[in-house]
Design a protein around this motif. Structure first.
Motif, mmCIF file in Angstrom:
data_model
loop_
_atom_site.group_PDB
_atom_site.id
_atom_site.type_symbol
_atom_site.label_atom_id
_atom_site.label_comp_id
_atom_site.label_asym_id
_atom_site.label_seq_id
_atom_site.Cartn_x
_atom_site.Cartn_y
_atom_site.Cartn_z
ATOM 1 N N PRO A 117 0.811 -1.231 0.000
ATOM 2 C CA PRO A 117 0.000 0.000 0.000
ATOM 3 C C PRO A 117 0.840 1.274 0.000
ATOM 4 O O PRO A 117 0.300 2.357 -0.235
ATOM 5 C CB PRO A 117 -0.814 -0.127 1.295
ATOM 6 N N ASN A 118 2.136 1.143 0.234
ATOM 7 C CA ASN A 118 3.003 2.321 0.271
ATOM 8 C C ASN A 118 3.503 2.731 -1.106
ATOM 9 O O ASN A 118 4.162 3.766 -1.242
ATOM 10 C CB ASN A 118 4.204 2.044 1.183
ATOM 11 N N HIS A 119 3.183 1.923 -2.115
ATOM 12 C CA HIS A 119 3.641 2.212 -3.469
ATOM 13 C C HIS A 119 2.466 2.105 -4.426
ATOM 14 O O HIS A 119 1.790 1.073 -4.477
ATOM 15 C CB HIS A 119 4.761 1.254 -3.872
ATOM 16 N N ARG A 120 2.229 3.147 -5.175
ATOM 17 C CA ARG A 120 1.092 3.196 -6.081
ATOM 18 C C ARG A 120 1.304 2.229 -7.246
ATOM 19 O O ARG A 120 2.375 2.171 -7.849
ATOM 20 C CB ARG A 120 0.918 4.625 -6.589
ATOM 21 N N GLY A 121 0.281 1.469 -7.552
ATOM 22 C CA GLY A 121 0.379 0.513 -8.641
ATOM 23 C C GLY A 121 0.920 -0.826 -8.189
ATOM 24 O O GLY A 121 1.090 -1.099 -6.999
ATOM 25 N N TYR A 122 1.200 -1.667 -9.162
ATOM 26 C CA TYR A 122 1.669 -3.027 -8.904
ATOM 27 C C TYR A 122 3.130 -3.052 -8.463
ATOM 28 O O TYR A 122 3.883 -2.089 -8.665
ATOM 29 C CB TYR A 122 1.551 -3.863 -10.172
ATOM 30 N N GLU A 123 3.518 -4.197 -7.927
ATOM 31 C CA GLU A 123 4.915 -4.514 -7.651
ATOM 32 C C GLU A 123 5.310 -5.739 -8.473
ATOM 33 O O GLU A 123 4.446 -6.518 -8.905
ATOM 34 C CB GLU A 123 5.132 -4.793 -6.157
ATOM 35 N N PHE A 124 6.626 -5.917 -8.684
ATOM 36 C CA PHE A 124 7.129 -6.940 -9.597
ATOM 37 C C PHE A 124 8.387 -7.591 -9.019
ATOM 38 O O PHE A 124 9.223 -6.921 -8.413
ATOM 39 C CB PHE A 124 7.476 -6.320 -10.957
ATOM 40 N N ASN A 177 4.136 -7.964 4.108
ATOM 41 C CA ASN A 177 4.124 -7.029 5.242
ATOM 42 C C ASN A 177 5.029 -5.829 5.030
ATOM 43 O O ASN A 177 5.267 -5.055 5.954
ATOM 44 C CB ASN A 177 4.500 -7.756 6.541
ATOM 45 N N GLY A 178 5.547 -5.660 3.831
ATOM 46 C CA GLY A 178 6.421 -4.535 3.518
ATOM 47 C C GLY A 178 7.869 -4.929 3.364
ATOM 48 O O GLY A 178 8.629 -4.264 2.664
ATOM 49 N N ASN A 179 8.250 -6.020 3.994
ATOM 50 C CA ASN A 179 9.624 -6.494 3.854
ATOM 51 C C ASN A 179 9.688 -7.999 4.156
ATOM 52 O O ASN A 179 10.550 -8.466 4.884
ATOM 53 C CB ASN A 179 10.568 -5.731 4.789
ATOM 54 N N GLY A 180 8.757 -8.720 3.592
ATOM 55 C CA GLY A 180 8.617 -10.147 3.844
ATOM 56 C C GLY A 180 7.152 -10.516 3.872
ATOM 57 O O GLY A 180 6.293 -9.705 3.479
ATOM 58 N N VAL A 181 6.832 -11.725 4.336
ATOM 59 C CA VAL A 181 5.443 -12.175 4.325
ATOM 60 C C VAL A 181 5.053 -12.765 5.670
ATOM 61 O O VAL A 181 5.896 -13.216 6.447
ATOM 62 C CB VAL A 181 5.201 -13.233 3.222
#
Length: 628
Positions: free
Chosen positions: A479-486, A533-537
């Motif tokens: 949620p801290n970054h707009r759009g998808y992540e890859f 969770n932002g830096n892992g799962v």
């Protein structure tokens, strides 16, 4: 390449040469609805939906520690402001109509109770759902009829293997508004690159209550393996009942037990070589009735094998690499597409189906030219994607590194070559249209992991590669970054929509799923469902705790993942490790305050679900940006 941010060269397209700040703009039509005192934007694709299945309410009830959880479907043809009443044993449970969601928890609910949902319009109840009773567990068990071990007199000394459910298609086969499943059974399946005979493939139609509708046996002249049998289960003629289309051959029996044959072909002929390949004999394309499994029409499969060497080798690997899809190339009616080849030569044949007959729409053939920039030669993937990528109201086919226009002509080719994993969707909310994320197999590729404009082929960002990047995933997880992540097998990084590294702890690169009730993706790998969770799962569910197991070996994929019933969250289909004749259809019981239309009424999502069984399973994405 070390995997650190400073060691990675990132290539951007002409319009994204530097990091820039973009203001949100309204580039797509939208629906503005007023729900419980707040405005809610529900984004829709650029063009109106082509065709949506006529589905029932899809009500499900599940017993859990909090009582009984209920969820139901909001159709894409309904007013987003539609409200609902929930009844237990004929008694209204909610004080005022439910407007903010399509789920409800009855804290006092018991397994013996019966539930219905009624639709409210203009202050009155206008529609009632089917009556349902709660499931005792968070999954629906579908008891199937497991095929017996093969009995092949030509190989009397071979130890026979048991059949396992492999993949499935989902559609309304009988027109009752409820989805059915078509399950593919494999026993001795093999990759095309591996010699050896396989056992016959079976296709079964099942209702969700376990009713066995029919069984189609593809016979000994159809080899078993992920690259061979690609089935399309979809309503092709618009009568409300889906058809099944797949490659067949002499020896195939339809759902009525009748042979599938053309002319004087011999149903008992055995065209298998000593190495197990089928490189001679007739090849067919058959349309089966989805309700009965009966053969409707059979035609010769196009293209024929021709010279096996024209496809890239002389022993039968590349000639039998098949793909299939369905798309709306006139903007209004579905066409089925059957494909052959992707490592080298590729041929796509599109057909319309009406009045019980297939009619050729167009054929695209790369020929044997090796210029991957001029054609789709060598650009195909182990998957296929369909959507209106250029905004003209007609579907295109994203064929790995290339794109075929709605008229069967090449729209563009990137020349980046073959790949395994690929994803099509609206990944960047600040850019109009769809984006395509793909990883490539070439060991010398300028963009072994790439994000591109799906309509033009413009490279938005890419990472050079000197390896076979076999896995990659695009998902909206942070949620801290707009759009998808890859992220991908190329390195250990997670990237945002601008190609910037946001983490060096990448999660699994397998499936994405909507499950926990927020508008971000969860991550599915094998039987484990995780939350970024932002830096892992963090682990959400281990479906192995319920006895579920995944398929396709190390690919570790579900039989199917799609929005089959209930609200807009997705169901995950596995089979039982203890008894592979049982399918386990899991659904979430987590409440959500978000109200969304069923994902199956989004065109891009539905087209991907239709081809999820094709070669290497890939998860579906919506054609509009779902979150944020």
């Amino acid at each position: 390449m070390s995997g650190s941010e400073t060691d990675v060269t990132v290539l951007f397209g002409q319009n994204l040469t530097k990091s820039i700040t973009m203001k949100p703009v309204l580039t797509k039509p939208f629906v503005l609805c007023f729900i419980t005192g707040v405005f809610s934007f529900v984004w829709q694709p650029l063009h109106a939906q082509k065709h949506v299945e006529s589905l029932d309410r899809g009500l499900v009830a599940v017993k859990n520690p909090g009582g009984v959880f209920l969820s139901w479907r909001l159709s894409g043809t309904e007013n987003p402001a539609t409200t609902f009443n929930v009844y237990k044993n004929g008694t209204l449970l909610n004080g005022k109509p439910i407007a903010h969601a399509t789920n409800f928890t009855d804290a006092a609910g018991q397994l013996k109770d019966e539930y219905t949902v009624k639709k409210m319009e203009n202050g009155r109840e206008t529609e009632i759902s089917k009556t349902v009773k709660p499931w005792e567990k968070p999954f629906l068990t579908l008891q199937m009829k497991r095929p017996p071990k093969a009995d092949d007199a030509s190989e009397p000394d071979v130890k026979r293997l048991e059949y396992f459910p492999n993949e499935a298609g989902v559609a309304d086969l009988d027109g009752d508004g409820e989805y059915e499943l078509v399950v593919k059974w494999d026993a001795r399946a093999r990759d095309n690159a591996h010699r050896g005979r396989t056992d016959p493939v079976f296709l079964d139609g099942y209702k969700l209550d376990g009713t066995h509708l029919w069984r189609i046996g593809l016979g000994k002249n159809i080899r078993a393996g992920q690259h061979y049998t690609q089935m399309i289960v979809y309503d092709l003629d618009g009568d409300g009942k889906a058809e099944l289309v797949c490659k067949t051959a002499p020896g195939t029996l339809d759902g009525k037990g009748e042979p599938v044959l053309l002319g004087d072909d011999d149903a008992d002929a055995d065209y298998r070589s000593e190495n197990g390949y089928v490189l001679e004999g007739p090849e067919y394309l058959t349309v089966f009735d989805g309700e009965t499994g009966a053969q409707v029409q059979t035609i010769p499969y196009y293209p024929p094998r021709g010279n096996v060497r024209d496809w890239g080798d002389d022993y039968g690997n590349r000639v039998d690499r098949f793909l299939a899809c369905v798309g709306y190339f006139d903007g209004q009616h579905p066409s089925v597409v059957m494909c052959r080849g992707y490592y080298t030569r590729a041929v796509l044949a599109a057909y319309d189906f009406a009045d019980g007959k297939l009619k050729e729409r167009w054929i695209y053939d790369t020929g044997t030219s090796r210029d991957g920039k001029a054609t789709a030669y060598g650009q195909g993937n182990h998957s296929i994607d369909v959507g209106d990528v250029d905004g003209d109201g007609f579907d295109e086919i994203v064929y790995g590194g290339a794109c075929i226009d709605h008229d069967g002509k090449l729209l563009y080719s990137t020349g980046l070559g073959h790949g395994d994993a690929a994803h099509l969707g609206d990944m960047d909310p600040d850019r109009p249209g769809l984006e395509f994320f793909c990883v490539h197999e070439s060991k010398s590729c300028p963009a072994g992991m790439e994000l591109r404009d799906a309509g033009t082929g413009e490279l938005l960002f890419g990472l050079p590669s000197n390896m076979d990047v076999g896995r990659g995933l695009a998902a909206n997880i942070d949620p801290n970054h707009r759009g998808y992540e890859f992220w991908s097998a190329l390195n250990g990084n997670v990237y945002n929509i601008k190609g910037e590294v946001i983490s060096t702890k990448k999660p699994s690169a397998n499936f994405r799923v909507f499950w926990d009730g927020d508008l971000l993706d969860e991550l599915l790998n094998g039987v484990r469902l995780d939350k970024w969770n932002g830096n892992g799962v963090d682990r959400l569910v281990d479906f192995a705790d319920y006895g579920a197991t995944s398929g396709n070996g190390g690919k570790a994929t579900p039989v199917l993942s799609a929005d089959i019933f209930g609200d807009w969250r997705e169901e995950i289909v596995y089979f039982s490790k203890e008894d592979p004749s049982r399918l386990m259809i899991f659904t979430t019981t987590i409440p959500t305050e978000h109200k969304r239309v069923t994902l199956m009424h989004d065109h891009v999502y539905r087209m991907k679900v239709a081809v999820q069984n094709v070669v290497y399973n890939q998860p579906p994405h919506t054609g509009y940006h779902f979150a944020e």
